[in-house]
Design an enzyme around this catalytic site. Structure first.
Site, PDB file in Angstrom:
ATOM      1  N   LYS A   1      -7.715   1.044  -2.569  1.00  0.00           N
ATOM      2  CA  LYS A   1      -7.520   0.779  -1.277  1.00  0.00           C
ATOM      3  C   LYS A   1      -7.742   1.730  -0.321  1.00  0.00           C
ATOM      4  CE  LYS A   1      -5.133  -1.946   2.065  1.00  0.00           C
ATOM      5  NZ  LYS A   1      -4.001  -2.053   2.313  1.00  0.00           N
TER       6      LYS A   1
ATOM      7  N   LYS B   1      -2.889   6.509   9.516  1.00  0.00           N
ATOM      8  CA  LYS B   1      -2.152   6.828   8.508  1.00  0.00           C
ATOM      9  C   LYS B   1      -2.903   6.638   7.155  1.00  0.00           C
ATOM     10  CE  LYS B   1       2.006   4.770   6.531  1.00  0.00           C
ATOM     11  NZ  LYS B   1       1.436   3.701   5.524  1.00  0.00           N
TER      12      LYS B   1
ATOM     13  N   SER C   1       0.909  -1.265   0.092  1.00  0.00           N
ATOM     14  CA  SER C   1      -0.025   0.041  -0.173  1.00  0.00           C
ATOM     15  C   SER C   1       0.811   1.264  -0.052  1.00  0.00           C
ATOM     16  CB  SER C   1      -0.958   0.007   1.237  1.00  0.00           C
ATOM     17  OG  SER C   1      -1.991  -0.959   1.270  1.00  0.00           O
TER      18      SER C   1
END
Lengths: 295, 295
Positions: free
Chosen positions: A174, A242, A100
């Site tokens: 994502k 995050k 990611s």
């Protein structure tokens, strides 16, 4: 039909079971990892150990990267000094970055691959270590259609790949996934606390709502953790923060205002600020109780 | 074992299929409805028509109320003038209010039943007309345990009853359900718009996320409506707003701050203000596009 030769970079918590699944599917696999002891099981199952990222990339049809974040991927894949992985790829090979990483990083990586005649896919995953072990990962794939078609066999050995658009859109998807996860955790915590304060048994409430429109894997799994106050991670709240932060920055770059995502982000930020960042993200219930301390 | 005799008040969109399921389960049923033509199918299946609410309550073991809102329930069940339903109940009977009404109204109704020696359950449902027809409703039940145990056979003919706590907590749980539904619709709309603006195909994104942690009936069903821009209700946005408003008022009465529910409520309020209140609640996507008009 010749099986492809695969290079694999980054065999940590997620990467190791993914590499093992590729070996189990019959692919030839050569792997590099910064800590070489994390290659032992891969060797035991027939994989080849490489001393450098460049060695892992040499002679393969597909190079998969499962390092922890964007800067690490960039350094290992494209770093200067002649030992980077991408420069060792045969023209015509495919690089699949399954970490990611920021959308912009993926788009830039795709551009750098194009000038080297290397195909590029960004293909981040959802489903955690269990999904990696069971080969049941949700795989969100951005990149050229031909590259996706040619790599679908490899990705299908790891889970369920869906091609969502051009390079970068795998990462964008994502982030969309993480936005929904963060916001759903927050609304489930609010609903269970609301029911409890109104005198209902929250365990019965979770049971009553399961199977209706309010149902979700979050209600079932994270809701259960909230009831048990079991906040062993799982997915740590600091990583959830995050992700929501990255999503909001990307939304801002696109000129998008997303009120629910912003609200969930603020709750996770408060949770981390109050020292609960290493708890599972379902521990957001603690932050909600803190916000609603009965005086 | 003698089957119970059931009185049924309010045979509209939800009530009619519920009454038919009780007849199909073998209960004796007598019913009242303001518009008598909505009793035709019930008569055809063996039900008895009553001329007044009091007549529907006379001689029954269980009286079920499925009228549209709190004031209507109060008027028909407890109204003055000697023709209300509850005064016609035999002491020892059970009143089950399955309408969605305010928590405080349910608690007050329970109190008024207690002085008449009538058992009381608040048992609102989720699952819509389809759930009512399929006898698959999620039934959230507040009230005394003995009353729940004695009525479980009747409720099980309508769906899946779960006893969540004392009187009022059924309604409290229904509000918790509606909070999650409203917030999940909002986050799914945000995520699909975010993915689309980032260049991904939102239909593929919905497909990619299904089966992962971001999955839900809302993602699958309401997400599909957003993709098709098919906003035939279903559940109208104005009723969704009424529910989030009621939930927030109840939260305030309990001294609770619920940031995500408040944010979702504000989005639905803007949607209704902009004239889309009669659309399905998944039409919140239109409000989100309005908020993010590309200039």
């Amino acid at each position: 039909m010749n099986k492809k030769r695969i290079g694999f970079i980054g065999t940590g918590l997620m990467g190791e079971p993914m590499a093992l699944n590729l070996l189990a599917a019959g692919y030839d696999l050569q792997a590099w990892n910064r800590s070489p002891e994390k290659l032992d099981r891969i060797v035991a199952e027939g994989g080849v150990v490489c001393e450098t990222p460049a060695a892992a990339a040499t002679g393969v049809d597909v190079l998969i990267c499962m390092l922890s974040d964007g800067p690490t991927c960039d350094a290992v894949l494209f770093g200067s000094g002649g030992e980077n992985a991408v420069d060792a790829l045969t023209p015509g090979a495919t690089l699949i970055v399954m970490s990611s990483i920021p959308v912009e990083t993926a788009i830039e990586q795709a551009r750098r691959c194009e000038v080297r005649n290397v195909a590029y896919l960004d293909a981040p995953v959802s489903g955690g270590q269990k999904g990696a072990m069971d080969a049941s990962l949700a795989i969100m794939v951005g990149g050229a259609s031909e590259a996706f078609d040619q790599s679908q066999d490899v990705l299908s050995a790891l889970g369920r790949p869906v091609h969502v658009g051009p390079a970068g859109t795998g990462q964008q998807t994502k982030l969309a996934n993480q936005m929904i996860v963060a916001s759903t955790i927050a609304t489930v915590a609010e609903a269970l606390l609301f029911a409890e304060r109104g005198g209902a048994d929250p365990a019965k409430v979770r049971d009553a709502l399961a199977g209706g429109f309010a149902d979700s894997p979050i209600l079932r799994q994270h809701g259960q953790r909230m009831l048990e106050e079991n906040y062993e991670p799982g997915g740590a709240a600091k990583y959830q923060l995050k992700d929501t932060r990255t999503a909001l920055e990307r939304a801002e770059a696109l000129g998008l205002e997303l009120p629910v995502a912003r609200t969930a982000d603020a709750l996770f930020a408060a949770m981390v600020e109050h020292g609960d960042g290493d708890l599972d993200h379902s521990g957001l219930m603690r932050e909600l109780r803190r916000l609603n301390t009965q005086s």
